[in-house]
Design an enzyme around this catalytic site. Structure first.
Site: not given
Length: 556
Positions: A47, A86, A168, A170, A341, A487
């Site tokens: 990530d 993400t 995470k 997700r 990602d 980001h």
């Protein structure tokens, strides 16, 4: 316990080179390709691992990332869409589709038509469940409109196991998809799973070890001598950053998460599941998705160019090496892909010291609250609910549904005019404008800003307009707590990520031409000999052997 002892020995003797994987990895790469498809696909996502970070640190990698550089290296992989967050980024990696098709347009979007009081929808929740909220979601892949590689593998052969692990939720759901055999993510000091599932003995043991470490705390981590140039204080808000070494206070699960120890725990769990489930040894090929989140947490809380990130890069390399070595000891025939990602941009306070004087924090006048007030004053249009809603100072903005069509048109027109005049805004596109725009084609590095926004646009979920901030504008008005940089922009520091493929015996090469992360899934499907319907993927297969063998035609 034996596995942990081996890892501790390697960490202790790393300085002496006793556990260096460099030489064994070179030997492994020179061996012939095993017959037939690999038995395990290891999909690694780091990530916030931009191509810039990869280029900056790749000469320093000596372990896992050194091995992967012996394979097929694509330094210019693109998360081609504008919403470089993400959830959208992870959604491309193993589906082979862009957000415009898979429906994951952002980490959060708004459904103004839902009966739920909270209109914000989290990408990995089932908001239809009364128990779900964006802060405490009932985790689900219900919003992902397409299958993942693991879903396709299980569809072809139900004996395939589809396993996903991350800090995470997700990341787990977007890489694992709809048919996950084991799904684990970090929450408040423990690894947890989908509602209704129980922890296996291996996961229970990992959680016991994790809880003990967090309760006790840990001393500062070592910083290599070569981190010296990055190891200096920079004033940010009311404090300084740049010299941290991740000393872990006792009983602080949040501090644990925002440190290299989070990746180590994720790798611990992944290796435990490999052993417990005997992955790569079953009657059908398996897929293990491991999303390593610490680089993102470190980037958000300390920036991308300080001593903290230098330590994180060293530890990332070591942890990936530990996982690969574990698979080697198990005698598993596996193929690896590593990507990210999204990328990231360092905090503006340090950027301005490093030849980027235009780096700046976004102005609060772009917040939905400020815009609602300004547009209401200009147009005289008001509403009982918020006039304008968004998840921040950029991305998708939504206009109240309580307005008449004429009022809404007035508000949208005024909003577009005001935002386009803002000096920190690069572009604004309306819903109707993007809906009329064809899906982009050709090299993603040459796409216009509208092309990039279109690749993130899905008509039923996207906002009434999309705001893209100018280059080097950080959408955090004031650095607060663990968020100093971020980001999500349409610029290449966020879009461009490395893509590395490795399998024992495949001839390595480096291809600098742009590719896309949507090319990963069709590439892995070809390695597996997996037949899928025409049009399943938006991406294309990449031939990841540098010799005469074409891996897109199957292994012969």
């Amino acid at each position: 316990m034996r596995r942990l002892a081996v890892s501790a020995f390697c960490a202790l003797t790393l300085v002496l080179g006793a556990c260096s994987t460099a030489q064994p990895d070179r030997v492994a790469s020179a061996q012939p390709v095993p017959a037939g498809p690999p038995r395990l696909i290891l999909a690694l996502s780091v990530d916030q691992f931009s191509s810039d970070l990869f280029a900056q640190y790749r000469p320093r990698f000596t372990q896992g990332l050194a091995r992967l550089q012996q394979g097929a290296v694509f330094p210019s992989g693109y998360q081609a869409h504008a919403a470089t967050e993400t959830c959208p980024g992870h959604s491309t990696l193993l589906t082979g589709t862009r957000p415009a098709r898979n429906g994951i347009i952002a980490n959060n979007w708004f459904d103004l038509g839902t009966a739920r009081a909270e209109k914000r929808v989290y990408c990995a929740e089932d908001e239809r469940d009364p128990a779900s909220s964006t802060r405490e979601p009932v985790v689900s892949a219900v919003h992902l409109k397409v299958p993942t590689l693991g879903d396709l593998m299980k569809g072809a052969n139900p004996a395939s196991r589809n396993v996903a692990v991350s800090a995470k939720d997700r990341a787990v759901m977007m890489m694992g998809g709809h048919r996950i055999d084991a799904a684990w993510w970090y929450n408040k000091g423990q690894f947890v799973t989908l509602r209704g599932r129980e922890a296996s003995p291996a996961v229970t043991q990992e959680n016991v070890s994790l809880a003990a470490l967090i309760k006790k705390g840990a001393p500062a981590m070592a910083m290599p001598d070569w981190c010296g140039p990055a190891d200096r204080p920079v004033t940010v808000g009311k404090g300084t950053l740049g010299t941290g070494r991740f000393a872990l206070p006792a009983d602080n699960p949040d501090a644990f998460r925002a440190s290299p120890r989070m990746d180590a725990a994720t790798i611990d769990l992944a290796t435990a599941l490999v052993d417990e489930m005997d992955l790569g040894k079953g009657p059908a090929a398996d897929v293990l998705s491991v999303s390593l989140s610490a680089t993102d947490y470190v980037g958000h809380s300390t920036g991308t160019e300080g001593g903290e990130m230098c330590v994180q890069m060293m530890e990332l390399d070591r942890q990936i090496g530990r996982l690969l070595a574990h698979l080697d000891r198990r005698g598993i025939d596996y193929a690896v892909v590593l990507s990210a990602d999204h990328g990231g941009l360092d905090m503006p306070e340090r950027q301005r010291e490093q030849a980027l004087p235009r780096a700046i924090r976004a102005d609060m006048s772009l917040s939905p609250q400020a815009l609602s007030k300004a547009i209401a004053a200009q147009t005289g249009v008001t509403s009982s609910d918020p006039l304008i809603q968004s998840d921040g100072l950029f991305g998708d903005f939504y206009v109240s549904r309580s307005l008449s069509p004429a009022q809404k048109a007035t508000v949208v027109a005024a909003l577009v005019k005001q935002v386009r005049a803002h000096p920190q805004v690069a572009a604004v596109f309306t819903h109707d404008e993007l809906a009329r725009t064809p899906l982009p084609a050709g090299s993603p590095q040459d796409w216009t800003l509208k092309d990039r926004a279109r690749a993130s646009f899905e008509a039923s979920r996207s906002g009434d307009l999309v705001i893209l901030l100018d280059r080097a504008v950080t959408p955090i008005p004031e650095p607060v707590g663990s968020y100093v940089s971020t980001h999500g922009s349409a610029w290449d520091y966020d879009r461009r990520v490395p893509m590395l493929f490795w399998r024992r015996g495949l001839r390595g090469f480096e291809q600098p031409a742009p590719v896309e992360t949507i090319d990963i899934a069709p590439t892995l499907a070809a390695l597996l000999g997996l037949t899928v319907p025409e049009g399943t993927f938006d991406g294309r297969c990449l031939d990841v052997d540098g010799g005469t063998r074409n891996t897109c035609e199957g292994l012969k």
